[in-house]
Design a protein around this motif. Structure first.
Motif, short mmCIF file in Angstrom:
data_model
loop_
_atom_site.label_atom_id
_atom_site.label_comp_id
_atom_site.label_asym_id
_atom_site.label_seq_id
_atom_site.Cartn_x
_atom_site.Cartn_y
_atom_site.Cartn_z
N ARG A 170 0.85 -1.18 0.00
CA ARG A 170 0.00 0.00 0.00
C ARG A 170 0.89 1.23 0.00
O ARG A 170 2.00 1.21 0.56
N THR A 171 0.45 2.30 -0.64
CA THR A 171 1.22 3.54 -0.74
C THR A 171 0.61 4.58 0.19
O THR A 171 -0.60 4.83 0.15
N LEU A 172 1.44 5.17 1.03
CA LEU A 172 0.99 6.16 2.00
C LEU A 172 1.55 7.53 1.64
O LEU A 172 2.75 7.68 1.38
N ASN A 173 0.69 8.52 1.61
CA ASN A 173 1.10 9.91 1.45
C ASN A 173 1.31 10.51 2.83
O ASN A 173 0.40 10.49 3.68
N LEU A 174 2.51 11.02 3.06
CA LEU A 174 2.85 11.53 4.38
C LEU A 174 2.34 12.95 4.57
O LEU A 174 2.28 13.75 3.62
N THR A 175 1.98 13.27 5.79
CA THR A 175 1.55 14.62 6.13
C THR A 175 2.55 15.23 7.11
O THR A 175 3.16 14.52 7.91
N ALA A 176 2.70 16.55 7.03
CA ALA A 176 3.69 17.25 7.86
C ALA A 176 3.29 17.20 9.32
O ALA A 176 2.12 17.40 9.68
N GLY A 177 4.27 16.91 10.18
CA GLY A 177 4.07 16.93 11.61
C GLY A 177 4.89 18.05 12.21
O GLY A 177 4.74 19.22 11.84
N ASP A 178 5.79 17.71 13.12
CA ASP A 178 6.74 18.70 13.63
C ASP A 178 7.68 19.09 12.49
O ASP A 178 7.83 18.34 11.51
#
Length: 687
Positions: free
Chosen positions: A551-559
């Motif tokens: 599965r491909t995950l799009n990352l979201t900004a955290g710190d």
């Protein structure tokens, strides 16, 4: 309609038994005495006792109940290999249709064995028990398991199933399946950095024998060894632990021709590196206020073995004091910087300048030590900008900035945009406000030709903290000697302990402080993917589950500097993630998950239990497709299987819908019976 007799005694049961005993004694005496009318007298007494027992004729109206058969579908990850998923669906549809054609049979279908990230192995009998928990045992007609035979909660005997009915197992897969896997036999959880740990593994081949495989061993992605291993062979190998934190050991075997799945050809062991003693060499060029800050920091850590020298009397100082009157020791330069330099994990120069103590050739040794994997930290003061600066030595090839002067004015240190993303300086206490809640510094060394972006800046946005990689080693440069003001609490102080510890740990290559990293962590049933990067964005990450699903995950900004995503960790075993550049591995659950230890289908595991219940275990797939046996209802038998058929035990359970009761001795009928008995006795006595 069912008829019967029920009793509702008018006196306690004990009284009835005493009365019965008395009647028996009287009857015996009368018979022995050959008294006239003995039989009639005994019959009269018996009728009295029967009246006290209060018998009634009953008539029950009953409605027959259906028998219940359970069908358990194995949805474990091993059921996705080959054509098992298609075979399972075809068998389910055909079996349920045939069971529903049996009159008086209720069919219950339950799915079990789904991967949940917690349960190790396939558990079908727990689901079977739950499906029949509300069904009395006298209504259970039997159970069917559609599975590959790899079940890990099989009861010890037939009685433990909880019902007396046939159990049948319909096995998916083929008889001639083959598979290869790497099994971890022994592996340590921890290891001392710089020492070797032994990992033992075994090459298991199912369905074949005498095969060879090429086994590759990697540590943190670096190939350590490749060798040929025979099927069934156990191999022990020594693994060097080069750094603290997780050391990921990956063992992978080449695929077996025609094998069922390659997902278990690889095993991963994570060995946490622990430093026995961190050997740190601290060299202070002269006594000053900040010297104790470094000493207190390093001495407060029990894992640090500190060697500290302060230059109190450089060779050029000549004051006429005889040598034999000085309480000083000679600086063992040759021993420290030539013979034993590689024994130190970190060398710190604290306001050190060339004073004739270290020959120039020793600085060349230090530069070589850095490029070969060592670490140097320079805490610079005015000495760094002087004509005797260590910059003006062979050490300049690894130092990240050239000194050009000194600025003497008050300023508050700030994080640069790069520093806000870097793990060493990100989130320092007090850095979120503007200006940061830190005390002022009053001196800064001016530099030029800075080879790495500064993490902190001082007066006029000039670099204050610079970290640099040189060859295999690392260098840190702090361009102010006033960090001791934070330690003293001047104007509220600052996060000196946190900052200096992070710098030291980054220099000693703690993985959690790397600028570019891809990490996997499990929290409950979720797999968290974290990408640490100094870039403005992060590429999508492809995650591969233990069963091979991707599965491909799009990352979201955290710190700042961190990008995250989460996904369901629904399977035990080896999870992999990659963004095309970096790769991360994590093992969820046990090192050798039972679900992937044996994946070839088998009839042997369930056969003893099914035979004990009168059922059968048989394969349902062949070259032509699904061959499902007929379903036959059986009322009473010890065997519920035969050539081309499987049986279910039909029950005669029913529920009472209505009941009629007629007391024998109530009303006129009872009165006439008793009067008749006494009248017969009187008539017999009167003859």
């Amino acid at each position: 309609m069912q008829y019967g007799i029920a009793f509702a005694p008018l006196v306690p049961t004990t009284v009835l038994w005493i009365g019965l005993g008395a009647i028996v004694v009287i009857a015996a005496l009368l018979l022995l005495a050959r008294a006239r009318g003995a039989a009639i007298r005994v019959a009269a007494l018996a009728l009295i006792l029967l009246a006290l027992a209060n018998p009634s004729f009953t008539r029950e109206e009953r409605e027959p109940l259906s028998s219940v058969a359970a069908v358990v579908i194995d949805r474990s990850p091993s059921q996705t290999f080959g054509d098992r998923a298609k075979e399972t669906e075809a068998a389910r549809t055909a079996l349920v249709d045939r069971l529903k054609q049996v009159k008086g049979l209720e069919v219950r279908v339950v799915e079990a064995g789904q991967a949940d990230g917690e349960t190790d192995g396939t558990k079908l009998f727990g689901a079977l028990t739950s499906a029949l928990s509300d069904v009395p045992t006298d209504r259970v007609a039997g159970a069917f398991l559609i599975t590959d035979g790899r079940v890990h909660d099989i009861p010890a005997n037939a009685a433990a199933i909880g019902f007396s009915a046939p159990l049948h197992a319909l096995i998916t897969g083929r008889k001639d399946e083959r598979d290869r896997r790497i099994a971890i036999v022994a592996a340590p959880r921890f290891g001392i950095v710089g020492q070797q740990q032994t990992v033992t593994y075994r090459l298991d081949d199912q369905g074949v024998a005498g095969q060879q495989a090429r086994v590759t061993v990697r540590r943190d992605g670096e190939v350590l060894s490749e060798r040929q291993v025979m099927s069934g062979q156990t191999v022990s190998l020594g693994i060097d632990i080069p750094h603290a934190g997780p050391n990921i050991i990956e063992i992978e075997a080449t695929p077996l021709p025609g094998e069922l799945t390659p997902v278990n050809n690889r095993a991963v062991v994570s060995i946490d590196g622990v430093r026995d003693k961190l050997r740190v060499l601290l060299v202070s060029g002269e006594p000053h206020s900040g010297e104790r800050t470094w000493r207190n920091l390093l001495k407060s850590d029990a894992s640090v073995d500190l060697v500290h020298f302060t230059i109190l009397r450089p060779p050029e100082k000549q004051d006429g004091t005889p040598i034999n009157e000085l309480s000083l020791i000679a600086f063992p330069t040759r021993e420290l910087f030539q013979q034993k330099i590689n024994e130190f994990q970190l060398i710190i120069f604290d306001r050190y300048a060339r004073q004739g103590v270290l020959p120039i050739s020793y600085f060349d040794n230090i530069a070589r030590y850095v490029r070969n994997g060592g670490a140097v930290l320079v805490s610079a003061g005015p000495d760094y900008a002087s004509t005797t600066s260590i910059w003006r030595t062979p050490l300049d090839t690894v130092l990240p900035a050239e000194p050009v002067g000194v600025t003497e004015k008050a300023f508050i240190a700030r994080l640069t945009d790069v520093g806000k993303r870097h793990p060493v300086t990100r989130g320092l206490d007090g850095s979120a406000s503007e200006p940061p809640h830190w005390s002022r510094f009053f001196r800064l060394v001016d530099t030029r030709n800075v080879t790495s972006p500064a993490l902190m800046e001082g007066a006029d946005n000039k670099p204050l903290l610079v970290l640099s990689r040189q060859g295999e080693g690392r260098v840190a440069l702090i361009l102010s000697d006033h960090i001791w003001l934070w330690a003293r609490g001047y104007e509220g102080g600052g996060p000196h302990l946190d900052l200096l510890r992070r710098i030291s740990h980054w220099l000693m290559k703690q993985p959690e402080l790397d600028e570019e990293a891809l990490r996997l962590a499990v929290h409950g049933r979720e797999l968290q993917v974290t990408r640490q990067t100094m870039a403005d964005s992060a590429a999508p990450v492809t995650v591969t589950s233990p069963s091979g699903a991707t599965r491909t995950l799009n990352l979201t900004a955290g710190d700042p500097g961190q990008w995250r995503a989460t996904t369901d960790a629904g399977e035990l075993g080896l999870w992999q993630a990659t963004d095309g550049t970096l790769k991360a591995l994590i093992n969820v659950g046990p090192v050798n998950p039972r679900e992937f230890s044996e994946v070839t289908s088998t009839t042997e595991t369930l056969a003893p239990l099914t035979r004990a219940t009168g059922g059968d275990t048989r394969r349902i797939a062949d070259a032509s497709g699904i061959d499902l046996p007929r379903i036959v209802p059986v009322r009473s038998a010890t065997s519920f299987q035969g050539d081309g058929w499987l049986g279910v035990r039909m029950r005669d359970a029913s529920v009472v819908k209505g009941i009629g009761v007629l007391p024998v001795f109530a009303g006129l009928i009872g009165l006439l019976l008793l009067i008749g008995a006494f009248a017969a006795t009187w008539v017999r006595e009167g003859r």
